[in-house]
Design an enzyme around this catalytic site. Structure first.
Site, short mmCIF file in Angstrom:
data_model
loop_
_atom_site.label_atom_id
_atom_site.label_comp_id
_atom_site.label_asym_id
_atom_site.label_seq_id
_atom_site.Cartn_x
_atom_site.Cartn_y
_atom_site.Cartn_z
N ASN A 1 0.92 -1.54 -0.06
CA ASN A 1 0.00 0.35 -0.08
C ASN A 1 0.81 0.96 0.17
O ASN A 1 1.19 1.56 0.73
CB ASN A 1 -1.24 0.11 0.99
CG ASN A 1 -1.48 1.45 1.49
OD1 ASN A 1 -1.81 1.96 0.88
ND2 ASN A 1 -2.23 1.38 2.69
N TRP A 2 0.81 2.03 -1.47
CA TRP A 2 2.08 2.47 -1.30
C TRP A 2 1.44 4.24 -1.06
O TRP A 2 2.29 5.58 -0.46
CB TRP A 2 3.04 3.18 -2.91
CG TRP A 2 3.52 1.82 -3.36
CD1 TRP A 2 4.40 1.08 -2.34
CD2 TRP A 2 4.14 2.26 -4.44
NE1 TRP A 2 5.02 1.04 -3.29
CE2 TRP A 2 5.22 1.47 -4.63
CE3 TRP A 2 3.58 3.26 -5.82
CZ2 TRP A 2 5.73 1.44 -5.53
CZ3 TRP A 2 4.32 2.73 -6.64
CH2 TRP A 2 5.84 1.88 -6.24
N LYS A 3 0.08 4.67 -0.18
CA LYS A 3 -0.67 5.20 0.27
C LYS A 3 0.29 7.08 -0.82
O LYS A 3 0.16 6.09 -2.25
CB LYS A 3 -0.20 5.70 1.42
CG LYS A 3 -0.34 4.27 2.49
CD LYS A 3 0.28 4.96 3.50
CE LYS A 3 -0.56 3.24 4.82
NZ LYS A 3 -0.08 3.18 6.42
N HIS B 1 -9.89 1.70 5.42
CA HIS B 1 -8.11 1.65 5.85
C HIS B 1 -8.18 2.42 6.25
O HIS B 1 -9.20 3.57 6.44
CB HIS B 1 -7.21 2.46 4.82
CG HIS B 1 -5.30 2.40 5.23
ND1 HIS B 1 -5.39 2.71 6.04
CD2 HIS B 1 -4.45 1.16 5.69
CE1 HIS B 1 -4.22 2.66 6.47
NE2 HIS B 1 -3.61 1.49 6.09
N GLU C 1 -6.61 5.21 7.76
CA GLU C 1 -6.34 6.00 7.14
C GLU C 1 -7.66 6.69 6.83
O GLU C 1 -7.95 8.17 7.10
CB GLU C 1 -5.21 6.35 6.37
CG GLU C 1 -3.74 6.42 7.79
CD GLU C 1 -2.90 5.50 7.37
OE1 GLU C 1 -2.96 5.84 5.44
OE2 GLU C 1 -1.81 5.00 7.23
N GLU D 1 -5.23 -4.61 10.85
CA GLU D 1 -4.41 -3.63 11.12
C GLU D 1 -4.87 -2.78 12.72
O GLU D 1 -5.27 -1.57 12.49
CB GLU D 1 -4.52 -2.53 9.24
CG GLU D 1 -4.05 -3.29 8.48
CD GLU D 1 -4.13 -2.23 7.67
OE1 GLU D 1 -2.52 -2.78 6.76
OE2 GLU D 1 -4.56 -1.00 7.34
N GLY E 1 2.47 2.11 10.31
CA GLY E 1 3.85 2.94 10.32
C GLY E 1 4.58 3.90 11.33
O GLY E 1 5.07 5.05 11.60
N SER F 1 3.80 -1.92 10.12
CA SER F 1 5.05 -1.70 10.64
C SER F 1 5.95 -3.65 10.19
O SER F 1 6.68 -4.42 10.87
CB SER F 1 5.79 -1.56 11.95
OG SER F 1 4.56 -0.72 12.34
N GLY G 1 2.64 -0.81 4.24
CA GLY G 1 2.92 0.31 4.31
C GLY G 1 4.53 0.58 3.60
O GLY G 1 4.75 0.19 2.49
N GLY G 2 4.86 1.28 4.36
CA GLY G 2 6.54 1.50 4.70
C GLY G 2 7.07 0.84 3.16
O GLY G 2 7.57 1.10 2.74
P1 PGA Z 1 3.00 0.60 7.85
O1 PGA Z 1 1.43 0.43 6.98
O2 PGA Z 1 3.46 -1.18 6.87
O3 PGA Z 1 3.56 1.88 7.08
O4 PGA Z 1 2.75 0.28 9.04
C1 PGA Z 1 0.35 -0.29 6.66
C2 PGA Z 1 -0.74 0.11 6.10
O5 PGA Z 1 -1.30 1.43 6.89
O6 PGA Z 1 -1.21 -0.52 5.28
#
Ligand code: PGA
Length: 251
Positions: A9-11, A95, A97, A165, A171, A210, A231-232
């Site tokens: 997930n590149w956000k 998600h 976010e 999640e 993050g 993470s 994500g990251g």
């Molecule tokens: P993260 O994000 O791996 O950077 O913690 C995961 C996500 O929000 O899907």
């Protein structure tokens, strides 16, 4: 045997410069075989180019969100059909976010997941508790409620993917322990089986928060962890491929 899904997930990260990362991932997958599904969900502006670069390779592409409706006066939104038209096969919905930044409720998320099915996409439906909810001993209740309300009754032909999640692990570098993940994923599996029967036993449940090469092996070896939403660490081809390797080494 449930086929794993390693999803990036590149956000809101990435311009066309990041297509070189796609190329590295595609090349990496070519030399690895096809034991698990591998997906990148880039920003919408990159979806068509990424899908194009992934054509004929094991890499799949998807959106990060969709609107519930087919079209209309919704400035800035994207329909599930548009994601499919741009070559996407998946879409992330709900998600944390989006739930936090855009006030999306589980009812909204269910409508988006239904839109994904309508467009022939596989929705990745995200659920997860906040730190306050966990500390109050409410994690399992919150997850059960979100799951019940976010998942459509008619689960589509392809079936939905569920992503657990924990909000406090996203993050932050704070990964949930294998005991915490195991407890939640076992509870999600039970709820899916109660609701969908044999089909629920075969649905994929991803962990996200993470996940990185150092912790992926332990997380992905848990019985009801059928992949990761990353994500990251998905922004670097080497890290993402290392997580993919951790996933397939457990098969
Ligand atoms: P993260 O994000 O791996 O950077 O913690 C995961 C996500 O929000 O899907």
């Amino acid at each position: 045997m449930i086929r794993s899904l390693i999803a990036g997930n590149w956000k809101m990260n990435g311009t066309t410069v990041m297509l070189s990362v796609v190329e590295e991932i595609v090349n990496g997958l070519k030399s690895r075989g096809d034991e698990a599904d591998c997906l990148i969900c880039p920003p919408a502006t990159l979806l068509y180019a990424l899908s194009d670069a992934a054509t004929g390779t094991p890499l799949k592409s998807g959106g990060q969100d969709c609107h519930a409706e087919l079209n209309g006066a919704h400035t800035g939104d994207i329909a599930a059909e548009m994601i499919a038209d741009a070559g996407g096969q998946y879409v992330i919905v709900g998600h944390s976010e989006r739930r936090a930044d855009h006030g999306e409720t589980s009812d909204d998320v269910r409508a988006k997941a239904e839109a994904a099915f309508r467009a022939g996409l596989t929705p990745i439906i995200c659920i997860g508790e906040t730190l306050e909810e966990r500390e109050a001993g409410q994690a399992l209740n919150i997850i059960a409620q979100q799951l019940a309300a976010s998942l459509p009754d008619n689960d589509g032909d392809a079936g939905a993917v569920v992503a657990y999640e924990p909000v406090w692990a996203i993050g932050t570098g704070k990964v949930a322990t294998t005991e915490q993940v195991d407890e939640v994923h076992t509870a999600i599996r039970k709820q899916l089986e109660e609701r969908f029967g044999a089909k629920g036993a075969g649905m994929r449940i991803l962990y996200g928060g993470s996940m990185k090469p150092e912790n992926a092996g332990a997380l992905l070896s848990l019985t009801d962890v059928n992949g990761g939403l990353i994500g990251g660490a998905s922004l670097k081809a080497a890290d993402f491929l290392a997580i993919y390797d951790a996933g397939i080494s457990n098969l």
